[in-house]
Design an enzyme around this catalytic site. Structure first.
Site, PDB file in Angstrom:
ATOM      1  NE  ARG A   1       3.819  -4.388  11.327  1.00 46.59           N
ATOM      2  CZ  ARG A   1       4.651  -4.125  10.315  1.00 46.59           C
ATOM      3  NH1 ARG A   1       5.856  -4.650  10.287  1.00 46.59           N
ATOM      4  NH2 ARG A   1       4.281  -3.321   9.342  1.00 46.59           N
TER       5      ARG A   1
ATOM      6  NE  ARG B   1       8.137  -2.758   5.090  1.00 44.60           N
ATOM      7  CZ  ARG B   1       6.884  -2.469   5.407  1.00 44.60           C
ATOM      8  NH1 ARG B   1       5.990  -2.340   4.464  1.00 44.60           N
ATOM      9  NH2 ARG B   1       6.533  -2.352   6.661  1.00 44.60           N
TER      10      ARG B   1
ATOM     11  CE  LYS C   1      -1.891  -0.854   4.014  1.00 45.26           C
ATOM     12  NZ  LYS C   1      -1.110  -2.004   4.506  1.00 45.26           N
TER      13      LYS C   1
ATOM     14  NE  ARG D   1       7.746  -0.029   9.462  1.00 43.06           N
ATOM     15  CZ  ARG D   1       6.486  -0.068   9.029  1.00 43.06           C
ATOM     16  NH1 ARG D   1       6.180   0.431   7.854  1.00 43.06           N
ATOM     17  NH2 ARG D   1       5.547  -0.612   9.760  1.00 43.06           N
TER      18      ARG D   1
ATOM     19  NE  ARG E   1      -2.702  -1.218  10.681  1.00 41.57           N
ATOM     20  CZ  ARG E   1      -1.742  -0.562  10.034  1.00 41.57           C
ATOM     21  NH1 ARG E   1      -1.927   0.694   9.699  1.00 41.57           N
ATOM     22  NH2 ARG E   1      -0.623  -1.153   9.712  1.00 41.57           N
TER      23      ARG E   1
HETATM   24  P1  AMP Z   1       2.200   0.753   9.138  1.00 45.63           P
HETATM   25  O1  AMP Z   1       3.359   1.636   8.819  1.00 45.63           O
HETATM   26  O2  AMP Z   1       0.942   1.160   8.435  1.00 45.63           O
HETATM   27  O3  AMP Z   1       2.516  -0.714   8.965  1.00 45.63           O
HETATM   28  O4  AMP Z   1       1.900   0.964  10.710  1.00 45.63           O
HETATM   29  C1  AMP Z   1       2.883   0.680  11.679  1.00 45.63           C
HETATM   30  C2  AMP Z   1       2.222   0.546  13.041  1.00 45.63           C
HETATM   31  O5  AMP Z   1       1.582   1.783  13.382  1.00 45.63           O
HETATM   32  C3  AMP Z   1       1.123  -0.494  13.144  1.00 45.63           C
HETATM   33  O6  AMP Z   1       1.633  -1.800  13.376  1.00 45.63           O
HETATM   34  C4  AMP Z   1       0.321   0.038  14.313  1.00 45.63           C
HETATM   35  O7  AMP Z   1       0.984  -0.229  15.547  1.00 45.63           O
HETATM   36  C5  AMP Z   1       0.366   1.541  14.098  1.00 45.63           C
HETATM   37  N1  AMP Z   1      -0.772   2.021  13.262  1.00 45.63           N
HETATM   38  C6  AMP Z   1      -0.694   2.606  12.039  1.00 45.63           C
HETATM   39  N2  AMP Z   1      -1.914   2.912  11.576  1.00 45.63           N
HETATM   40  C7  AMP Z   1      -2.786   2.489  12.526  1.00 45.63           C
HETATM   41  C8  AMP Z   1      -4.212   2.498  12.619  1.00 45.63           C
HETATM   42  N3  AMP Z   1      -4.987   2.992  11.650  1.00 45.63           N
HETATM   43  N4  AMP Z   1      -4.770   1.990  13.756  1.00 45.63           N
HETATM   44  C9  AMP Z   1      -4.017   1.498  14.755  1.00 45.63           C
HETATM   45  N5  AMP Z   1      -2.665   1.445  14.717  1.00 45.63           N
HETATM   46  C10 AMP Z   1      -2.046   1.940  13.610  1.00 45.63           C
END
Ligand code: AMP
Length: 215
Positions: free
Chosen positions: A169, A125, A14, A158, A89
């Protein structure tokens, strides 16, 4: 304001696609993960609260995320089209976007992909710490190891892309995903794409599909 939400598991591409689509200038890319990582770097209160949960692969509470997205969207002009990456989410987040925030999702695009491919993608990644350009040690390697082709910045992994956290996750994603998809399906706003396609192929498919929504 037109909003397109990109749904899908961590690692389904995404963020990569949203970055490429927004580089063409037709939309703004809002990544909640990037915004949280920025808050952690800046040492803000939200960042401090989110960090422990993110490091464990858990979700940040809905109330925090909804307020954060409300605040980010509030800074953008109404004429802007937005690609939301990583939000919603959960169903409460999707409902909040439709009801409480000043806008609704016009389209939700689900990036569908098999779990074993996701683990491979996530654990390999890398991202440029300066410009955010995404790489993968096997699939999209940089010309010079650990250095960005675009800006020469350092490539970093990361902390939540380590295998144990990745698996958590993906577990968390699986608990929310069906309900979220059915929320958008019921209101006829859901489309699905094959996230296993090569990045450039998926990008041109998305560009074609989304151009009428984004302009
Ligand atoms: P991402 O970069 O989108 O994979 O997000 C990294 C982390 O940020 C996730 O594993 C969550 O801990 C937190 N996070 C990001 N977006 C959300 C969301 N919409 N709701 C809850 N936690 C989020």
């Amino acid at each position: 304001m037109k909003i397109i939400a990109l749904l899908g598991a961590p690692g389904s591409g995404k963020g990569t696609q949203a970055k490429k689509l927004s580089q063409s200038g037709i939309c703004f890319h809002l990544s909640t993960g990037d915004t949280l990582r920025g808050a952690i770097k800046d040492g803000t209160e939200i960042g401090l609260r989110a960090k422990t949960l993110m490091d464990r692969g858990e979700l940040v509470p809905d109330s925090v995320m909804i307020e954060m997205v409300e605040c980010c969207l509030g800074t953008l002009p109404d004429s802007m089209s937005v690609l939301l990456d990583g939000f919603p989410r959960t169903v409460p987040q999707a409902k909040a976007l439709d009801l409480r925030l000043r806008t609704t999702v016009h389209l939700a695009v689900y990036f569908k992909m098999h779990e074993q491919d996701l683990v491979l993608r996530l654990t390999g990644r890398q991202t440029c710490e300066r410009c955010g350009e995404p790489y993968h040690i096997s699939f999209v390697p940089p010309l010079k190891q650990d250095l960005c082709d675009r800006c020469g910045g350092n490539l970093i992994q990361r902390s939540d892309d380590m295998e144990a956290v990745v698996r958590q996750r993906l577990r968390v994603f699986a608990t929310q995903n069906e309900a979220l998809l059915s929320y958008y399906e019921k209101t006829k706003r859901l489309i699905e794409v094959d996230a296993g396609l090569p990045v450039a192929t998926l990008q041109s498919n998305l560009q074609r599909m989304l151009s009428e929504w984004l302009t």
